[in-house]
Every structure is written in C-alpha cells, then in structure tokens.
Design a protein around this motif. Structure first.
Motif, short mmCIF file in Angstrom:
data_model
loop_
_atom_site.label_atom_id
_atom_site.label_comp_id
_atom_site.label_asym_id
_atom_site.label_seq_id
_atom_site.Cartn_x
_atom_site.Cartn_y
_atom_site.Cartn_z
N LYS A 55 36.70 29.42 3.76
CA LYS A 55 36.03 28.17 4.16
C LYS A 55 34.78 27.93 3.33
O LYS A 55 34.56 26.82 2.82
CB LYS A 55 35.69 28.23 5.65
CG LYS A 55 34.91 27.01 6.14
CD LYS A 55 34.45 27.20 7.57
CE LYS A 55 33.53 26.06 8.00
NZ LYS A 55 33.01 26.26 9.37
N ASN A 56 33.95 28.95 3.20
CA ASN A 56 32.70 28.79 2.45
C ASN A 56 32.95 28.50 0.98
O ASN A 56 32.25 27.69 0.36
CB ASN A 56 31.83 30.04 2.60
CG ASN A 56 31.30 30.22 4.01
OD1 ASN A 56 31.23 29.28 4.78
ND2 ASN A 56 30.93 31.44 4.35
N MET B 226 34.10 24.86 0.78
CA MET B 226 33.03 23.92 1.12
C MET B 226 32.00 23.82 -0.01
O MET B 226 31.60 22.71 -0.39
CB MET B 226 32.35 24.35 2.42
CG MET B 226 33.18 24.13 3.66
SD MET B 226 33.67 22.41 3.92
CE MET B 226 32.08 21.62 4.11
N ILE B 227 31.58 24.96 -0.54
CA ILE B 227 30.61 24.92 -1.64
C ILE B 227 31.23 24.28 -2.87
O ILE B 227 30.57 23.52 -3.59
CB ILE B 227 30.12 26.35 -1.95
CG1 ILE B 227 29.27 26.88 -0.79
CG2 ILE B 227 29.29 26.37 -3.24
CD1 ILE B 227 28.81 28.31 -0.94
N ILE C 16 33.59 21.98 -2.89
CA ILE C 16 33.68 20.53 -2.65
C ILE C 16 32.31 19.88 -2.84
O ILE C 16 32.20 18.80 -3.43
CB ILE C 16 34.24 20.27 -1.23
CG1 ILE C 16 35.72 20.65 -1.18
CG2 ILE C 16 34.04 18.81 -0.84
CD1 ILE C 16 36.30 20.66 0.22
N TRP C 17 31.26 20.51 -2.33
CA TRP C 17 29.90 19.99 -2.54
C TRP C 17 29.62 19.84 -4.04
O TRP C 17 29.05 18.82 -4.47
CB TRP C 17 28.88 20.95 -1.92
CG TRP C 17 28.61 20.71 -0.47
CD1 TRP C 17 29.49 20.92 0.57
CD2 TRP C 17 27.41 20.24 0.13
NE1 TRP C 17 28.88 20.61 1.76
CE2 TRP C 17 27.61 20.19 1.53
CE3 TRP C 17 26.17 19.87 -0.37
CZ2 TRP C 17 26.63 19.78 2.42
CZ3 TRP C 17 25.17 19.45 0.52
CH2 TRP C 17 25.41 19.41 1.89
N GLN D 4 22.38 26.34 7.83
CA GLN D 4 22.65 24.93 7.58
C GLN D 4 21.97 24.38 6.33
O GLN D 4 22.35 23.33 5.81
CB GLN D 4 22.26 24.08 8.80
CG GLN D 4 20.76 24.06 9.12
CD GLN D 4 20.36 25.14 10.09
OE1 GLN D 4 21.00 26.18 10.16
NE2 GLN D 4 19.32 24.87 10.87
N ARG E 167 23.82 25.37 1.73
CA ARG E 167 24.67 24.58 0.82
C ARG E 167 23.90 23.46 0.13
O ARG E 167 24.04 23.29 -1.09
CB ARG E 167 25.87 24.02 1.58
CG ARG E 167 26.89 25.09 1.97
CD ARG E 167 27.94 24.54 2.91
NE ARG E 167 28.80 25.59 3.42
CZ ARG E 167 29.55 25.48 4.51
NH1 ARG E 167 29.53 24.34 5.20
NH2 ARG E 167 30.30 26.48 4.92
N THR F 279 23.40 23.50 -3.92
CA THR F 279 23.95 22.37 -4.68
C THR F 279 22.88 21.68 -5.51
O THR F 279 23.09 21.36 -6.68
CB THR F 279 24.62 21.36 -3.73
OG1 THR F 279 25.62 22.02 -2.95
CG2 THR F 279 25.25 20.22 -4.50
N THR G 7 27.58 30.53 6.13
CA THR G 7 27.81 29.38 5.24
C THR G 7 27.74 29.75 3.76
O THR G 7 28.12 28.94 2.92
CB THR G 7 26.76 28.28 5.50
OG1 THR G 7 25.45 28.83 5.32
CG2 THR G 7 26.90 27.71 6.90
#
Length: 315
Positions: free
Chosen positions: A88-89, A92-93, A95-96, A173, A176, A180, A263
């Motif tokens: 997941k992490n 997610m990273i 995609i960011w 929270q 990320r 980024t 995260t």
C-alpha cells in the motif's frame, strides 16, 4: 552439397561484414566500454545473488552450506503482517510522485521556453536545476532541520502567526506530502532538461503560422507545444513506471522512523531492514525480487498501453 556450401559462404560473408562494421567503429566501442563494464559489474553480476531468495541463506556458509527452501521465503513475506502495508505504501507514494512530480517538469519546461527575458529564464533554470546535484543525505538533513520543532524555520513561521510548533517528522499523515515536496524540489529542474530539449526540436514555423492565424499563447501551447513533445512524455512515463515501485528508498530510509512506518515503510525499506538489520537475507532478497517482478510487469503493461494509444513505445 552445393546448397550447403552456398549457405556457408553466405554466413561467412555476413560474419566478415559484421566484423568489418565493428572494426570500422572501434572508437565508439571504446567509448561504450566503460558504461558496458559498469552495467555488467554492478547490474548483471549481482543478479547471481538472487538465488538467496530460494535459500535459508547463511552469510558465513554461503550457498553450499545453506538450506534450499524453494518459495518459503516468499510465503513468509506475503503472509507476514508487513506485506500489505509495504504494498500500500509503495503504491501510494508512487501515485503521489506520478500525479505531482511527473507533470511538474513538463510545466516547468514550457514556462522556461515561453519566457522572453533571457536573464530571468537562465536564473529560473539554474535555480531549479542545481538542487539535483545536492547529496540526498544533505537534502534529507535540510528537510529535518527545516521541520525541527525547536529550531526549524517552518515552525518559526507557524509560531510567528500564533500557532504551535509541530514535530512533523513523527506524524504519519505528514510523511507523504513532505517526501513528495522534497522529491519535486530536488528533481523537477533536472527532469525538465529532457523536455526543454524536446521543445527545442519543434519547428518554429509552426508557431509563426499559428501567430498569423491569430492563435494566442495558450492555444499555441495546447495545439503545437504539447503534441510536439508527446513522444518524449510517453517515453519518460514508461521509464518512470519502471521506477515506480522503487520510490527513492534511500530518501525514505533517511526520513522515516518507527512512528511513521504506517505510511512510509515500502518494499525497499522492508527489504533493507530484513537484510541489513535482521540478517534475514533470504526474506530480504525475496521481497526485492518480488518488487523487481512487479516493476517489470508494470513496464511491459505501460509500454503496450502507450503503443496502442499513442503509437509511441520503448520497443
């Protein structure tokens, strides 16, 4: 017999012509040699160690003294509590970065090329290009210092406007966005160079014709600039898809801590912890090999998709 001789003669001539071509460009081969040797030594030779993914590997006994366990290391990783968190992490990273960090160099390249003032243009290009050459360790140290709750400039501004200092680096929270923004600042200027080069290859007569037809600046960008660099954008996109699961784990290792694992912990950092810190080389290699297979599948899929949609691909 005559047919066999003729085939042998054809093969011999082809072999001789190939040798002649190699000899005729020996200077280029010499220039190619250092890079080729580097890839062989540091990219292909280490692949022999991927066998560790199938062994209960002992660093002191080597492969001969270690037990072959087949896919057991993969089962341990996939059935462990960290598997879905790292997947997941990582996604997610990635995609960011694809949503924010990938389009930013394209926009920066267009802004730089559209600027009229040479001094402002060169200043902007230099200011955005230089961060790429700062060491990752230094950049991460700068981020930690800027976000320090006691001496960080960000918290000083927050306190100046009546807010309370926050230790951003311990809250999951915030990880990320921080990562980024740091990646964007460090890489946008360097990645923009590729698109600036592509923009320089667009025929100026197209812009002149558009001006005659009364096209505005945004119309020229939309109908000439963007279509002109689409092949470069697609190529860079496919190449970035391959790096998607890597997500710059060196920076993550320097920034994350146990409180942000929820995260920040990705496949690469999990592999590092299992191998270097815990000594479970088999599980660490299995996680790394799993990551590499996922990256290969993503590249092949992205290449086929781009070939179908834009008729542009890497192969």
């Amino acid at each position: 017999m005559s047919l066999r001789k003729s085939n042998q003669e054809i093969q011999l001539k082809a072999h001789k012509s190939l040798n002649k071509r190699f000899l005729s460009c020996w200077q280029l081969l010499i220039l190619l040699a250092p890079g080729l040797i580097w890839y062989l030594m540091f990219c292909y030779k280490p692949m022999i160690g991927l066998r560790m993914a199938f062994y209960d590997y002992n660093i002191f006994r080597g492969f001969e003294g270690s037990t072959f366990v087949g896919f057991e290391n993969f089962k341990i990783y996939m059935q462990g509590p960290d598997f879905w968190r790292t997947i997941k992490n990582t996604l997610m990273i990635a995609i960011w970065q694809m949503v924010i960090c990938f389009p930013a160099p394209i926009l920066l390249a267009i802004i730089v090329t559209e600027m009229k003032g040479k001094v402002i243009k060169k200043t902007l290009q230099t200011a955005t290009f230089l961060p790429y050459f700062i060491s990752t360790v230094v950049v991460c140290g700068m981020v930690v210092n800027f976000l320090s709750p006691s001496t960080g400039i960000i918290n000083k501004f927050i306190e100046l406007f009546g807010g309370d200092a926050t230790y951003f680096m311990v809250y999951p929270q915030y990880f990320r966005p921080i990562y980024t923004i740091m990646t964007l600042w460090q890489t946008a200027g360097f990645n923009a160079v590729v698109y600036i080069a592509a923009l320089m290859g667009i025929d100026p007569e197209l812009y002149e014709a558009a001006l005659v037809d009364g096209a505005g600046r945004f119309q020229r960008i939309w109908h000439i600039t963007l279509p002109g660099i689409i092949p470069t954008v697609v190529t860079m996109f496919v190449m970035n898809i391959g790096k998607m699961v890597k997500v710059g784990y060196e920076s993550i290792l320097l920034l994350y801590q146990p409180s942000t694992y929820s995260t920040a912990d990705v496949i690469s950092t999990y592999s590092f912890r299992m191998g270097i810190q815990n000594g479970d080389y088999g599980i660490a290699t299995a996680a790394g090999l799993f990551e590499a297979v996922i990256a290969l599948i993503l590249v092949v899929f992205a290449n086929k998709l781009s070939k179908r949609l834009t008729e542009t691909s890497l192969w």
